[in-house]
Each structure stands twice: as C-alpha cells, then as structure tokens.
Design a protein around this motif. Structure first.
Motif, mmCIF file in Angstrom:
data_model
loop_
_atom_site.group_PDB
_atom_site.id
_atom_site.type_symbol
_atom_site.label_atom_id
_atom_site.label_comp_id
_atom_site.label_asym_id
_atom_site.label_seq_id
_atom_site.Cartn_x
_atom_site.Cartn_y
_atom_site.Cartn_z
ATOM 1 N N SER A 40 0.964 7.865 3.091
ATOM 2 C CA SER A 40 0.783 7.613 4.516
ATOM 3 C C SER A 40 -0.637 7.099 4.755
ATOM 4 O O SER A 40 -1.594 7.666 4.246
ATOM 5 C CB SER A 40 1.012 8.918 5.268
ATOM 6 O OG SER A 40 1.035 8.680 6.633
ATOM 7 N N LYS A 44 0.786 0.117 4.242
ATOM 8 C CA LYS A 44 2.095 -0.516 4.086
ATOM 9 C C LYS A 44 2.462 -1.346 5.317
ATOM 10 O O LYS A 44 2.854 -2.511 5.195
ATOM 11 C CB LYS A 44 3.176 0.554 3.831
ATOM 12 C CG LYS A 44 2.864 1.428 2.621
ATOM 13 C CD LYS A 44 3.936 2.458 2.374
ATOM 14 C CE LYS A 44 4.089 3.486 3.482
ATOM 15 N NZ LYS A 44 2.869 4.300 3.739
ATOM 16 N N SER A 45 2.298 -0.739 6.492
ATOM 17 C CA SER A 45 2.586 -1.501 7.715
ATOM 18 C C SER A 45 1.680 -2.728 7.810
ATOM 19 O O SER A 45 2.092 -3.782 8.297
ATOM 20 C CB SER A 45 2.383 -0.628 8.953
ATOM 21 O OG SER A 45 3.225 0.493 8.899
ATOM 22 N N THR A 46 0.455 -2.568 7.332
ATOM 23 C CA THR A 46 -0.483 -3.689 7.348
ATOM 24 C C THR A 46 0.066 -4.863 6.529
ATOM 25 O O THR A 46 -0.074 -6.024 6.931
ATOM 26 C CB THR A 46 -1.844 -3.224 6.800
ATOM 27 O OG1 THR A 46 -2.263 -2.087 7.559
ATOM 28 C CG2 THR A 46 -2.881 -4.312 6.888
HETATM 29 N N1 LIG Z 1 -5.687 -1.878 14.447
HETATM 30 C C1 LIG Z 1 -6.295 -1.022 13.614
HETATM 31 N N2 LIG Z 1 -7.572 -0.666 13.820
HETATM 32 C C2 LIG Z 1 -8.204 0.175 12.986
HETATM 33 N N3 LIG Z 1 -7.641 0.723 11.908
HETATM 34 C C3 LIG Z 1 -6.362 0.425 11.642
HETATM 35 C C4 LIG Z 1 -5.617 -0.463 12.486
HETATM 36 N N4 LIG Z 1 -4.376 -0.582 11.968
HETATM 37 C C5 LIG Z 1 -4.352 0.200 10.878
HETATM 38 N N5 LIG Z 1 -5.538 0.802 10.668
HETATM 39 C C6 LIG Z 1 -5.876 1.688 9.545
HETATM 40 O O1 LIG Z 1 -5.374 1.092 8.389
HETATM 41 C C7 LIG Z 1 -4.821 2.056 7.524
HETATM 42 C C8 LIG Z 1 -3.442 1.631 7.094
HETATM 43 O O2 LIG Z 1 -2.589 1.599 8.209
HETATM 44 P P1 LIG Z 1 -1.033 1.320 8.059
HETATM 45 O O3 LIG Z 1 -0.439 1.470 9.406
HETATM 46 O O4 LIG Z 1 -0.836 0.035 7.361
HETATM 47 O O5 LIG Z 1 -0.583 2.530 7.124
HETATM 48 P P2 LIG Z 1 0.864 2.852 6.551
HETATM 49 O O6 LIG Z 1 0.798 2.736 5.082
HETATM 50 O O7 LIG Z 1 1.891 2.059 7.258
HETATM 51 O O8 LIG Z 1 0.998 4.376 6.919
HETATM 52 P P3 LIG Z 1 2.299 5.182 7.409
HETATM 53 O O9 LIG Z 1 3.125 5.456 6.209
HETATM 54 O O10 LIG Z 1 1.718 6.456 7.959
HETATM 55 O O11 LIG Z 1 2.972 4.349 8.429
HETATM 56 C C9 LIG Z 1 -4.847 3.372 8.257
HETATM 57 O O12 LIG Z 1 -5.853 4.158 7.694
HETATM 58 C C10 LIG Z 1 -5.209 3.035 9.673
HETATM 59 O O13 LIG Z 1 -6.123 3.981 10.141
#
Ligand SMILES: Nc1ncnc2c1ncn2[C@@H]1O[C@H](COP(=O)(O)OP(=O)(O)OP(=O)(O)O)[C@@H](O)[C@H]1O
Ligand SMILES: [Mg+2]
Lengths: 251, 279
Positions: A40, A44-46
């Motif tokens: 988490s 990944k969403s990024t």
């Molecule tokens: N717009 C933003 N501004 C600042 N930080 C961000 C932004 N979007 C994402 N982050 C940071 O980037 C990191 C990765 O975010 P992301 O949403 O891609 O995670 P993820 O792997 O999808 O997590 P999850 O499984 O919880 O959804 C996180 O630490 C988040 O704090």
C-alpha cells in the motif's frame, strides 16, 4: 511476451520531497491481463495515472503503442483516452448524475448511437456487474462496493482496447469478485482487450492474470507469468505472496 | 574606511538586519511567484475556454441548466440588494437636495449612479458570493474526489464539460440581472424620493431620462459581461486547482470569492475610468 501496447521507460515520479517511482520500467503486453502487486502506497495507482496520461512523469517516457504520451498536448491526450478505460480505486462516479447517466456518458459523448441502443448497452453492462436495478439511483444511494462496480461498468461500457482497473475487487464480496474477474477475462477473450489490474487479492490474480509485476520501492522488482513470479527466489516477492511478517520488507 | 565598513558588516545588528531582509525578500519572492503562477494558470484556462467556444463545442442543455442555477436563482437577492441600495441612496440625497433647492435633480443623480455603477457592481458582487463560491466548491469537490480525472479518463475535457457552460450562462444572465437591478434600483429611489421628500414621480423620471442615456445602460451591461467572466474563471480556476480534501474545498471557495470580489472592485474602477472619463 506479446508486443507491448503500453510501456513505461525509466520513469521517475516525485511529489515534493517524496520519490514515488524511480527508474521504473514496465511493459504491458497486448491482449493479456497484467496484474500489478505491491505494498500500500508503493505507487501502483500512480502507474495507472501515468499510463492514462493523467500525470506526467518527472523523468523517463511513457509510450502507448509507439507514441510518447509525455509529449502529447492535452487535446491529443483527451482523444487518446477515448480508447482507454479507467476504473478508479474509489469509483469516482459523477455525483450529480444517476448511475445510468454515469455509465451512458461515454457512449452519449463519443458515439452516434440512438438513446434506445445506448440504454440497451448500458443495461447489459450494468447486468454484467450485477447492478441493473440501480440504473436510476444516485451514486450517494449506493454502497462502497456497488459504487466500485458502477465505476467498473463505466470504464468498460465502450469496449476500450486497454482497460486500467485500480483495485476492482477490493471491498466487494467473494461472489461479485468472481463476477468482476470473469468480466475482465471475458473482455480479453471477446475483444482481445488488454487489461492492467491492480489487486491485493492473490486468489483472483492467480485466476485471471497472464503476467504479474511487483512494484517495490519505486521500481518493478519481479515481472513474468504467474508461475514465474510465484517461483521467484526474490525474498521480497516471497514474503509479499505469503503475507508473512518476517522477511526483508520493512514494516 | 574599509576597516570601518567591515566592522559595520560584521556587527550583530547588521547581521540581524541582513537575516531579516533576506527573509523578507524570500517571502516577497514567494508571493510574487505565487501570483505569477496564479495569473499564468488562469490565462491558460481562459485560452482553453476561448478555443473551445470558438470551435463551437458547446453543450447547450447544460448551459441552460447553468443559466437557471447561476442566474435565475440569484434573481431575488440581486433585486433585494438593488432595491434597498436605490432606496438608501435616495434617502440620503433627496431630503438634502430639496433643502438646497435642487430637488428636481434627484432623479438624475439616483438613476445615473444606479445604472453606471451600483447596478452592475452590486449584481456582480452578490452573484460572486453565490455563483463563484458554488463553482469553486463544486469543481473543487470533483477534483478532490477524482471526478475531474474520471472526466478526463473518459476523453472529456473539463473545460468544455464544466467551464464553458457556466461561462456562457453567466455572460447571458449577469447582464439580464443587471437590467433588473437597474430598474428596481431606480424605482426604489423614486419611491423614497416621493415618500420622504415629496418629489413628484413625473419630475423624478423626467430628470432621470434627461441624465441617463442609452449608452450608459450599454456600458453598464458591458461591465456586467466582464464581471461574469471574472466570476466564472476565478471560480473554475480555484476549483480545478483544489488540493487537500474537504478542507481544501472550503479554502478554495473562500479564496475564490475574496479574489473575485477584489477584482470586481478594481476592474470596476478601471472600466469606469476608461468608459466614462470622456463623458
Ligand atoms: N497528488 C499527490 N500528492 C502528493 N503525494 C501523492 C499524490 N498522489 C500520490 N501520492 C503519494 O504517492 C505514493 C503512492 O501513491 P499511490 O496512490 O500510487 O499508491 P498505491 O500503490 O496505489 O497505494 P494503495 O494500494 O494504498 O492504493 C503515496 O505515498 C502517496 O502519498
Ligand atoms: Mg492505489
């Protein structure tokens, strides 16, 4: 591996001080289901945002087929996105529209179908995620899992050639999980659609994935078929797949 | 000499002054770069909007809907503010004017001020309080709940989908509201002039007609169109750049209204200067 339809090439993404992706490369093979796993907050969403051109990387390139989408103008990106479906992690339904209007929106805007044809397609899509009875509901009247399925329906209603699913099965019951997994697989089979699926649900990953990529500390550390990744001798991958507390992943 | 200078430079006071002035400079620099960024972003948004309008990529049903939401729903408050402002203006001027023997000018004074200044500006300020805040809050909450990204992901441009309908709607409705404000402001003034200073309706209206020309009304409406653009563009820009959840939405709405109202006052002065300076 099949020809890649999309590709991240040495991509870096930072939010202020926080480095989220660092020299991250990933190929998405055409006509296959690629699952991305990772902790988490790993980014990944990024990655999905990058693939849809919603976020521009601080370094590196993102290719869709042979086009570098980092150099596209916003109007070109908008055009490109009509061929890509995106099911958001938190559904992101338009709360001023009913579920039916949400799902019909891309058809209304991008096709010349009649109202009757649109209604039939939307109904059919909603049925395939078990939501036909919510056509006239507002999003605020739906539960979290139902919202998710409505967002799923909106992403696939135009039969896009590439669909990005952000945790489609998180927060839905096992039966619906099965339904959604089947829908993803069916789209691939019927339309040769490519899917990128983020998921924490290992069981449904083993059911549908052709390829699995694991993201850890800003880069892809394992990538291959399900079997290859399961047999990987990378201790981080093994710890993640077993969900164990002991191992190299810092808690 | 050099020795003295060095001593001055090294003295604790000089160092403190330097620290403070560097701090001040840095914060002024940040402010300036913030303002430049805001202006740049706003200009880009306006450019996008203009392009979309000229390509005739307009959603008519939504524009009508926004006419209702942003325009028609502001009618009552615009009428009330304008009525009472016309009345108080007349109250202050009529009795005095009669005492000094130029009661026959009151109609002219009241309607002149209402049509040129108060009508356009009060309507704009009142609509800014409602519409600008509403736009910033709505687009802002769409931004923080990823609905703006969802819109983009469906191949729909937020500018065409959200900004253009609101802009066109208010560019139509604010001039209309201003006309209503002008009329009711003058009538309110006339009523008080009659009730408090016994100025006849005929006299009041004759003086008004003599003083206020058709072009004054048109210039007032031109102001209204400019204000409409300010209200929608500031609201939209603040909304689309919202960050930080529900708290961010609140901040966006507040600062949109504040920025918008300040700009309306400044632009009103500038426009009055250029539109009426010759007259
Ligand atoms: N717009 C933003 N501004 C600042 N930080 C961000 C932004 N979007 C994402 N982050 C940071 O980037 C990191 C990765 O975010 P992301 O949403 O891609 O995670 P993820 O792997 O999808 O997590 P999850 O499984 O919880 O959804 C996180 O630490 C988040 O704090
Ligand atoms: Mg995520």
């Amino acid at each position: 591996m099949a020809e890649p339809i999309a590709r991240l090439d040495d991509v870096s993404v930072r939010f202020g001080e926080r480095v989220v992706l660092q020299n991250c490369s990933l190929e998405v093979p055409e006509g296959a289901i690629t699952c991305i796993i990772g902790l988490s907050g790993a980014g990944k969403s990024t990655i999905l945002r990058l693939l849809d051109g919603l976020l521009r990387p601080d370094g590196g390139h993102v290719y869709l087929r042979e086009n570098d989408i980092c150099h596209m103008r916003e109007s070109q990106l908008i055009e490109m996105r009509t061929k890509i479906g995106f099911a958001f992690q938190f559904a992101a339904l338009f709360d001023s529209m009913t579920v039916g209007e949400n799902v019909s929106l891309p058809l209304r805007e991008h096709t010349t179908l009649s109202e009757k044809e649109i209604y039939d397609i939307v109904m059919h899509t909603l049925e395939s995620v078990g939501l036909a009875h919510t056509y006239d509901n507002m999003p605020s009247e739906l539960s979290g899992g139902m919202l998710k399925r409505a967002g799923f329906a909106r992403a696939v209603v135009t039969n896009p050639e590439l669909v990005l699913y952000d945790e489609p099965t998180t927060g839905v019951d096992p039966i619906v999980t099965h339904l959604l997994t089947d829908t993803i697989k069916r789209l691939r089979k019927q339309l040769n659609a490519t899917a990128v699926v983020i998921s924490h649900d290992l069981q449904s990953i083993y059911m549908m994935a052709d390829y699995v990529a694991m993201l850890f500390e800003g880069a892809i550390i394992a990538n291959g078929t399900v079997e290859e990744v399961r047999k990987s001798n990378n201790p981080i991958v093994q710890q993640f797949l077993q969900g164990s507390e002991v191992g190299p992943i810092p808690l | 000499m050099a020795q003295v200078l060095r001593e001055v430079e090294e003295s604790p006071t000089a160092q403190a002054v330097e620290r403070v002035s560097v701090g001040v400079l840095a914060s002024v620099g940040r402010k300036v770069s913030d303002i430049l960024e805001y202006a740049g972003g706003l200009t880009l948004l306006m450019w996008e909007t203009v392009k979309t309008i000229f390509r005739l990529r307009i959603r008519f049903a939504e524009t009508l809907n926004q006419c209702y939401l942003l325009g028609y729903q502001s009618l009552i408050i615009v009428l009330l503010t304008s009525l009472f402002t016309g009345m108080v203006f007349s109250l202050e001027s009529a009795v005095q004017a009669v005492q000094y023997g130029f009661g026959s000018f009151v109609g002219g004074i009241v309607s002149y001020t209402v049509v040129r200044e108060l009508g356009p500006m009060l309507s704009a300020v009142v609509v800014a309080g409602r519409a600008c805040a509403a736009i910033a809050a709505e687009l802002g909450s769409m931004e923080v709940t990823e609905q703006i990204e969802a819109l983009k992901s469906l191949g729909l441009a937020p500018v065409r989908f959200l900004v253009v309908p609101r802009l066109l709607a208010l560019m139509i409705m604010l001039p209309l509201l201003t006309i209503f404000a002008d009329v009711i402001g003058v009538y309110g003034g006339q009523w008080i002039a009659h009730a408090q200073a016994h100025i006849g309706t005929q006299d009041f209206m004759a003086s008004a007609r003599q003083t206020v020309g058709f072009e004054d009304v048109v210039k007032g409406l031109f102001k209204a169109i400019v204000f409409a653009i300010v209200i929608v563009m500031i609201g939209s820009y603040q909304g689309l750049t919202t960050k930080g959840g529900a708290a961010g939405v609140g901040k966006s709405a507040t600062s949109a209204v504040v920025t918008c109202i300040i700009l309306i006052f400044i632009l009103n002065f500038i426009m009055s200067y250029f539109l009426y300076a010759g007259a």
